[in-house]
Design a protein around this motif. Structure first.
Motif, mmCIF file in Angstrom:
data_model
loop_
_atom_site.group_PDB
_atom_site.id
_atom_site.type_symbol
_atom_site.label_atom_id
_atom_site.label_comp_id
_atom_site.label_asym_id
_atom_site.label_seq_id
_atom_site.Cartn_x
_atom_site.Cartn_y
_atom_site.Cartn_z
ATOM 1 N N VAL A 95 4.763 13.612 5.741
ATOM 2 C CA VAL A 95 3.723 12.664 6.113
ATOM 3 C C VAL A 95 4.291 11.674 7.116
ATOM 4 C CG1 VAL A 95 2.206 10.819 5.268
ATOM 5 C CG2 VAL A 95 2.563 12.862 3.896
ATOM 6 N N ASP A 96 3.594 11.513 8.244
ATOM 7 C CA ASP A 96 3.995 10.537 9.243
ATOM 8 C C ASP A 96 3.730 9.151 8.667
ATOM 9 O OD1 ASP A 96 4.556 9.009 11.432
ATOM 10 O OD2 ASP A 96 2.976 9.829 12.702
ATOM 11 N N GLY A 97 4.770 8.390 8.460
ATOM 12 C CA GLY A 97 4.649 7.092 7.799
ATOM 13 C C GLY A 97 4.075 5.989 8.658
ATOM 14 N N ARG A 98 3.630 6.299 9.871
ATOM 15 C CA ARG A 98 3.127 5.256 10.765
ATOM 16 C C ARG A 98 1.624 5.062 10.688
ATOM 17 N NH1 ARG A 98 5.647 7.634 16.097
ATOM 18 N NH2 ARG A 98 4.842 9.469 15.037
ATOM 19 N N SER A 99 0.901 5.933 10.019
ATOM 20 C CA SER A 99 -0.557 5.792 9.953
ATOM 21 C C SER A 99 -0.936 4.644 9.024
ATOM 22 C CB SER A 99 -1.202 7.090 9.463
ATOM 23 O OG SER A 99 -0.901 7.294 8.103
ATOM 24 N N LEU A 100 -2.150 4.154 9.193
ATOM 25 C CA LEU A 100 -2.652 3.072 8.356
ATOM 26 C C LEU A 100 -2.607 3.459 6.876
ATOM 27 C CD1 LEU A 100 -4.140 0.320 8.129
ATOM 28 C CD2 LEU A 100 -6.269 1.601 8.334
ATOM 29 N N GLU A 101 -3.028 4.679 6.579
ATOM 30 C CA GLU A 101 -3.057 5.149 5.192
ATOM 31 C C GLU A 101 -1.649 5.269 4.622
ATOM 32 O OE1 GLU A 101 -4.613 6.667 7.727
ATOM 33 O OE2 GLU A 101 -6.716 6.287 7.286
ATOM 34 N N ALA A 102 -0.723 5.783 5.427
ATOM 35 C CA ALA A 102 0.656 5.940 4.947
ATOM 36 C C ALA A 102 1.301 4.589 4.681
ATOM 37 C CB ALA A 102 1.486 6.733 5.957
ATOM 38 N N ARG A 103 1.029 3.615 5.533
ATOM 39 C CA ARG A 103 1.580 2.272 5.318
ATOM 40 C C ARG A 103 1.002 1.657 4.054
ATOM 41 N NH1 ARG A 103 0.629 1.728 10.960
ATOM 42 N NH2 ARG A 103 -1.109 0.328 10.497
ATOM 43 N N ARG A 104 -0.299 1.843 3.828
ATOM 44 C CA ARG A 104 -0.923 1.317 2.615
ATOM 45 C C ARG A 104 -0.343 1.995 1.376
ATOM 46 N NH1 ARG A 104 -2.373 -2.554 -0.436
ATOM 47 N NH2 ARG A 104 -4.147 -2.157 -1.797
ATOM 48 N N PHE A 105 -0.163 3.290 1.462
ATOM 49 C CA PHE A 105 0.421 4.048 0.346
ATOM 50 C C PHE A 105 1.824 3.524 0.035
ATOM 51 C CE2 PHE A 105 2.790 7.633 -1.427
ATOM 52 C CZ PHE A 105 1.939 8.040 -2.445
ATOM 53 N N ARG A 106 2.623 3.361 1.069
ATOM 54 C CA ARG A 106 3.994 2.865 0.886
ATOM 55 C C ARG A 106 3.983 1.462 0.288
ATOM 56 N NH1 ARG A 106 5.744 3.864 5.705
ATOM 57 N NH2 ARG A 106 5.099 1.872 6.556
ATOM 58 N N ASP A 107 3.102 0.591 0.789
ATOM 59 C CA ASP A 107 3.011 -0.769 0.257
ATOM 60 C C ASP A 107 2.629 -0.775 -1.221
ATOM 61 O OD1 ASP A 107 3.657 -1.713 2.761
ATOM 62 O OD2 ASP A 107 1.607 -2.302 3.282
ATOM 63 N N LEU A 108 1.698 0.094 -1.597
ATOM 64 C CA LEU A 108 1.314 0.186 -3.006
ATOM 65 C C LEU A 108 2.465 0.680 -3.867
ATOM 66 C CD1 LEU A 108 -2.290 1.626 -2.659
ATOM 67 C CD2 LEU A 108 -1.681 -0.594 -3.645
ATOM 68 N N CYS A 109 3.183 1.693 -3.388
ATOM 69 C CA CYS A 109 4.331 2.211 -4.145
ATOM 70 C C CYS A 109 5.366 1.116 -4.367
ATOM 71 C CB CYS A 109 4.969 3.396 -3.417
ATOM 72 S SG CYS A 109 4.017 4.915 -3.511
ATOM 73 N N VAL A 110 5.668 0.379 -3.323
ATOM 74 C CA VAL A 110 6.647 -0.714 -3.427
ATOM 75 C C VAL A 110 6.128 -1.784 -4.379
ATOM 76 C CG1 VAL A 110 7.741 -2.590 -2.130
ATOM 77 C CG2 VAL A 110 7.721 -0.273 -1.204
ATOM 78 N N SER A 111 4.849 -2.116 -4.259
ATOM 79 C CA SER A 111 4.262 -3.141 -5.115
ATOM 80 C C SER A 111 4.304 -2.749 -6.586
ATOM 81 C CB SER A 111 2.819 -3.391 -4.683
ATOM 82 O OG SER A 111 2.182 -4.288 -5.539
ATOM 83 N N TYR A 112 3.973 -1.500 -6.887
ATOM 84 C CA TYR A 112 3.995 -1.042 -8.278
ATOM 85 C C TYR A 112 5.421 -0.897 -8.809
ATOM 86 C CZ TYR A 112 -0.992 0.077 -7.914
ATOM 87 O OH TYR A 112 -2.347 0.006 -7.756
#
Length: 136
Positions: A39-56
């Motif tokens: 997954v290309d981590g630069r998309s809006l969805e990928a950034r949101r996913f990463r932020d949620l993972c870090v937050s949880y």
């Protein structure tokens, strides 16, 4: 090198043995250099996913410190959160949404997050008196 269990090659040996596997011989997802492989981590969805993972994962010591099963639960919770956010946006826009599906996803998300918190109870916070007494 890090030791991890690998299935024995002999069919008679029904147990795992530890072997040294270099980090170069593992997938990016196993090395945690990416949260989702391919997954290309630069998309809006990928950034949101990463932020949620870090937050949880932050209250549990960070994503990098999680065991693989806990990391999988965190990723699943992040994905379901994104799905519920999309459904909530559709509701606000006045689009038809399957209310039963929203409830199901919310219930699954609640159970996933509860299972993580059960495995990793919050650390006890010391009172000021305990800290002054050297209870750290």
């Amino acid at each position: 090198m890090q030791s991890r269990p690998v299935a024995a090659t002999s069919p008679r040996m029904n147990r795992l043995r530890a072997v040294n596997v270099s980090k170069r011989n593992r997938s990016a997802a196993s090395n945690r250099s990416t949260i989702l492989a391919g997954v290309d981590g630069r998309s809006l969805e990928a950034r949101r996913f990463r932020d949620l993972c870090v937050s949880y994962a932050d209250p549990l010591g960070g994503f990098e410190s999680l065991a693989e099963d806990d990391a999988a639960i965190v990723r699943q919770a992040a994905g379901i959160t994104m799905q519920t956010e999309l459904m909530q946006a559709a509701i606000v826009r006045g689009e038809p949404v399957d209310a039963e599906q929203v409830v199901r996803l919310t219930n699954v998300l609640t159970r996933l997050l509860a299972s993580i918190k059960k495995k990793h109870p919050p650390k006890r916070v010391l009172t000021l008196a305990e800290r002054l007494a050297g209870g750290e």
